[in-house]
Scaffold this motif. Structure first.
Motif, short mmCIF file in Angstrom:
data_model
loop_
_atom_site.label_atom_id
_atom_site.label_comp_id
_atom_site.label_asym_id
_atom_site.label_seq_id
_atom_site.Cartn_x
_atom_site.Cartn_y
_atom_site.Cartn_z
N ARG A 125 0.82 -1.21 0.00
CA ARG A 125 0.00 0.00 0.00
C ARG A 125 0.85 1.26 0.00
NH1 ARG A 125 -2.93 -3.42 3.35
NH2 ARG A 125 -1.94 -2.64 5.22
N GLU A 126 1.92 1.25 0.80
CA GLU A 126 2.80 2.41 0.84
C GLU A 126 3.51 2.60 -0.50
OE1 GLU A 126 5.44 1.65 4.04
OE2 GLU A 126 3.96 2.03 5.61
N ILE A 128 2.54 1.55 -3.55
CA ILE A 128 1.60 1.98 -4.59
C ILE A 128 1.35 3.48 -4.48
CG2 ILE A 128 -0.81 1.87 -5.33
CD1 ILE A 128 -0.74 -1.11 -4.73
N SER A 129 1.17 3.95 -3.25
CA SER A 129 0.92 5.38 -3.05
C SER A 129 2.10 6.22 -3.54
CB SER A 129 0.66 5.65 -1.57
OG SER A 129 0.50 7.04 -1.33
N LYS A 130 3.31 5.80 -3.17
CA LYS A 130 4.49 6.56 -3.57
C LYS A 130 4.74 6.49 -5.08
CE LYS A 130 6.78 6.13 0.91
NZ LYS A 130 7.93 5.56 1.67
N THR A 132 2.53 5.96 -7.45
CA THR A 132 1.50 6.71 -8.16
C THR A 132 1.80 8.20 -8.11
OG1 THR A 132 -0.17 5.03 -7.64
CG2 THR A 132 -0.97 7.21 -8.29
N LYS A 133 2.19 8.70 -6.94
CA LYS A 133 2.54 10.13 -6.81
C LYS A 133 3.75 10.47 -7.68
CE LYS A 133 0.73 10.66 -2.11
NZ LYS A 133 1.07 10.89 -0.69
N ASN A 163 1.43 0.50 -10.84
CA ASN A 163 0.73 -0.57 -10.14
C ASN A 163 1.36 -1.93 -10.39
OD1 ASN A 163 -1.17 1.12 -8.96
ND2 ASN A 163 -2.62 0.94 -10.64
#
Length: 221
Positions: A125-126, A128-130, A132-133, A163
């Motif tokens: 989760r961490e 994917i967030s990074k 994507t940003k 992803n």
């Protein structure tokens, strides 16, 4: 007689009212009981929370844990993230020697393996967030500010790549050691299925998918 306390969680009031999510969790729990439980068995309690996975103050989960500990029953959930998405919270449950925990989608996993899977999920989760940003920032730096079909397509492609890389990182700790031990692509795919690791589309793993995962990991090493 084997005893269980079952627990389900959905993340929104709408899901709780409509049954979305609950049906799938019930199905997984029933599959476990029918195929993996000791016989005979008895479900002595069934609890459901309608709250966010980030909220550790869940009254029904507290009741389920209390009942399981008082009776010596196993706390049974469909998936690990139904307990929490925080590895620290799950680790606390794992350390409780009075609590026995089973996850329907990973019927053979012990506490150590469940802890590892929880940590991998949190890392995913961490990551994917990074990613994507980072992908959006890179697109912006290339001047993609005008919108339009081309820009939208490129943004989607960036997100897809991010992803895919994140999914590969999620299983790095499982795939590479197995490959290093000489396991075939098909054998690794079977191990991923046994571990309850979902593919991008939620289906079973194939040798071709494992090969692509390994190629992505090697490219990013």
């Amino acid at each position: 007689m084997k005893q269980y306390v079952t627990y389900r969680r959905v993340s929104t009031t709408e899901q709780g009212r409509s049954g979305l999510g609950l049906e799938a969790q019930t199905r997984d729990i029933d599959l476990f009981l029918a195929n993996y439980s000791d016989e005979p068995f008895e479900v002595i309690g069934d609890f459901t929370d309608v709250l966010s996975g980030a909220d550790n103050e869940r009254p029904e989960l507290t009741k389920a844990i209390t009942l399981a500990k008082q009776t010596g029953a196993e706390l049974l959930v469909a998936k690990l993230d139904r307990l929490s998405r925080k590895v620290s919270f799950i680790a606390t449950l794992m350390d409780d020697k009075k609590l026995s925990l089973r996850v329907a989608s990973m019927p053979h996993a012990d506490k150590f393996q469940l802890h590892v899977y929880a940590a991998l999920a949190e890392q995913e989760r961490e990551f994917i967030s990074k990613r994507t940003k980072a992908a959006l920032q890179a697109a912006k730096a290339r001047g993609q500010k005008l919108g339009g079909m081309r820009d939208a397509t490129m943004k989607r492609n960036e997100a897809v790549k991010a992803n895919a890389a994140a999914r590969a990182e999620k299983v790095r700790g499982l795939v590479l050691p197995l490959r290093g031990a000489g396991r075939s692509l098909r054998e690794i795919a079977e191990e991923l299925d046994k571990a309850g690791v979902a593919t991008a589309r939620g289906g079973a793993w194939s040798a071709a998918q494992v090969k692509r995962i390994i190629e992505r990991l090697e490219a990013n090493s």
